[in-house]
Design a protein around this motif. Structure first.
Motif, short mmCIF file in Angstrom:
data_model
loop_
_atom_site.label_atom_id
_atom_site.label_comp_id
_atom_site.label_asym_id
_atom_site.label_seq_id
_atom_site.Cartn_x
_atom_site.Cartn_y
_atom_site.Cartn_z
N GLU A 167 -5.62 -5.17 -0.09
CA GLU A 167 -6.29 -4.31 -1.07
C GLU A 167 -5.59 -2.96 -1.26
N ASP A 168 -4.75 -2.59 -0.30
CA ASP A 168 -4.07 -1.30 -0.40
C ASP A 168 -2.79 -1.47 -1.23
N LYS A 169 -2.98 -1.50 -2.52
CA LYS A 169 -1.86 -1.75 -3.44
C LYS A 169 -0.79 -0.65 -3.38
N GLN A 170 -1.22 0.58 -3.16
CA GLN A 170 -0.28 1.69 -3.18
C GLN A 170 0.71 1.60 -2.04
N LEU A 171 0.24 1.23 -0.84
CA LEU A 171 1.14 1.08 0.30
C LEU A 171 2.07 -0.11 0.12
N ILE A 172 1.54 -1.17 -0.48
CA ILE A 172 2.37 -2.36 -0.71
C ILE A 172 3.50 -2.04 -1.69
N VAL A 173 3.18 -1.27 -2.74
CA VAL A 173 4.21 -0.89 -3.72
C VAL A 173 5.26 0.00 -3.05
N ALA A 174 4.83 0.92 -2.17
CA ALA A 174 5.77 1.79 -1.47
C ALA A 174 6.68 0.98 -0.55
N ALA A 175 6.12 -0.07 0.11
CA ALA A 175 6.92 -0.90 1.01
C ALA A 175 7.94 -1.72 0.21
N ARG A 176 7.52 -2.22 -0.94
CA ARG A 176 8.46 -2.96 -1.79
C ARG A 176 9.60 -2.05 -2.28
N GLN A 177 9.22 -0.84 -2.66
CA GLN A 177 10.22 0.11 -3.16
C GLN A 177 11.22 0.48 -2.06
N LYS A 178 10.77 0.58 -0.83
CA LYS A 178 11.67 0.89 0.27
C LYS A 178 12.71 -0.21 0.45
N LEU A 179 12.29 -1.46 0.34
CA LEU A 179 13.22 -2.56 0.45
C LEU A 179 14.25 -2.54 -0.69
#
Length: 434
Positions: A167-179
């Motif tokens: 449910e924490d979409k913002q953290l998931i987007v940040a993790a994807r961006q880091k990769l």
């Protein structure tokens, strides 16, 4: 007494008779021959002079001198009426001439289309798919597979968030961006989420089309950071990798800092380290060297016909796009750059080519090249004044074929010898007034 007188009369009579016979013989006389150059030589019959070898000529009976023959007539003419040769004369012509310049050059790539591919993460090259320089690659082609603790940590972070906190979409987007910042593509990230398993070797892909050049990496100043940083950021598995890295650090650090070394499998790279360069050959240059005397003649836009020696009959019409002056070892020269179309199959990087540039000269006086004579310190032409030829110093410019440009020294009204070489022999010395 009477007898003595008779004897005297007899003697006188004989003398008178002898004189009359001699006069008669001389009158009827024999023709005498003499030498025109040596009059002391006299013979009674034709022959050759024993002194000079000339043919003897008849001598006048009454002493009127040597008989003039056709062979001797020219010797008695005044010297100023003797014509030795007929020298053609011309006048300078004022006009504009189309001139050409032969150029030698080489095909090279556009430096604005050279791209650098750096290492976005630290790690070890497990597999290298680019083996040599000038290897052709395509955008999206796999370059190498790298084992990187940073990438493994970033993958685990993304999987943890997707599985534990969807449910924490913002953290998931940040993790994807880091990769993505570490060099992972969108397909790699989606496959990671779909399978749920991180990859210990990560593939790096080319972001450009072109050819690989400088497949080298500059050795970093310190390899220890590449060994210790991954060990601190990973778990127990990374500690084992860190130990292995530490063991290889002394050998890797033996390369002097800043020295280029060719990429090999098993090498360690650091973040930001340039790995290779890619040249996009969609736009190539033909770079020509302009001779020093022709620098002022050519300009941007001058037409050039390019020939490819490796492909006989292949010619390309183009224009000079850029001129760059140089000064090296006391000599001025320039390079002319011509852009080539991307579909030129005959053009390859490093190929030697030749060009022929054309330009229009300024309006000036032109004469045949043989009408001027280079005497070392000056160039002269022979002007006809008062019936004689007088040498004058001239300044020449561009030569085109059999014509040469005269910038100083002559006018259109001057009449000059068409062939200056004809007026000079091996023992002459030309004295120029000006």
């Amino acid at each position: 007494m009477r007898r003595y007188l008779n004897i005297l009369f007899l003697v006188v009579g004989f003398a008178v008779a002898a004189c009359s016979v001699e006069e008669k013989t001389h009158a009827e006389g024999e023709t005498e021959y003499t030498c025109p150059m040596h009059p002391q030589v006299v013979k009674s019959e034709p022959g050759s002079c024993p002194i000079c070898g000339m043919d003897l000529v008849p001598k006048a009976v009454q002493g009127e001198g040597v008989e003039l023959t056709e062979d001797l007539a020219f010797l008695l003419k005044p010297t100023n009426t003797t014509v030795v040769s007929n020298i053609a004369m011309i006048k300078p012509v004022q006009k504009t001439v189309e001139a050409t310049v032969q150029l030698d050059g080489i095909i090279t790539y556009d430096p604005r289309r050279v791209y650098s591919v750096p290492a976005r993460v630290s790690g070890r090259i497990e597999k290298l798919f680019i083996k040599y320089n000038f290897q052709q690659i395509r955008k999206g082609q796999k370059l190498m597979e790298v084992y990187s603790p940073d990438l493994i940590t970033a993958q685990k972070e993304l999987l943890y968030l997707v599985q534990s906190a969807p449910e924490d979409k913002q953290l998931i987007v940040a993790a994807r961006q880091k990769l993505q910042y570490l060099g992972a593509t969108t397909d790699q990230i989606n496959r990671l989420i779909r399978t749920g398993e991180e990859s210990y070797t990560f593939a790096l892909y080319s972001p450009y089309d072109g050819y690989v050049v400088d497949l080298n990496a500059s050795a970093p100043a310190a390899r220890a950071s590449a060994a210790t940083a991954p060990a601190a950021s990973a778990g127990g598995g990374m500690d084992a990798m860190g130990g292995s890295n530490a063991a290889t650090t002394p050998a890797a650090s033996s390369t002097p800092a800043g020295q280029a070394i060719q990429l090999r499998e098993g090498m360690y790279v650091t973040t930001g380290q340039p790995l290779l360069r890619v040249v996009n050959v969609a736009q190539l240059w033909a770079e020509f060297t302009i001779p020093p005397g022709k620098m002022q003649s050519l300009a941007k836009g001058s037409p050039v016909v390019i020939s490819f020696p490796q492909v006989p009959g292949e010619k390309l019409k183009a224009n000079i796009d850029f001129l760059q002056p140089f000064f090296d070892e006391g000599e001025n020269f320039a390079k002319a750059r011509v852009y080539l179309p991307g579909n030129m199959k005959a053009a390859m990087v490093g190929q030697l080519v030749s060009g022929q540039a054309t330009y229009s000269t300024d309006t000036a006086l032109w004469v045949p090249s043989v009408a001027v004579l280079d005497i070392g310190t000056k160039t002269v032409a022979f002007i006809k004044r008062n019936g004689v030829f007088e040498p004058v110093a001239v300044t020449t410019g561009t030569d085109v074929g059999s014509k040469i440009q005269i910038t100083v020294g002559l006018t259109q009204a001057d009449t000059i010898a068409a062939n200056a070489q004809f007026l000079v022999d091996s023992e002459s010395f030309i004295k120029v007034r000006n």
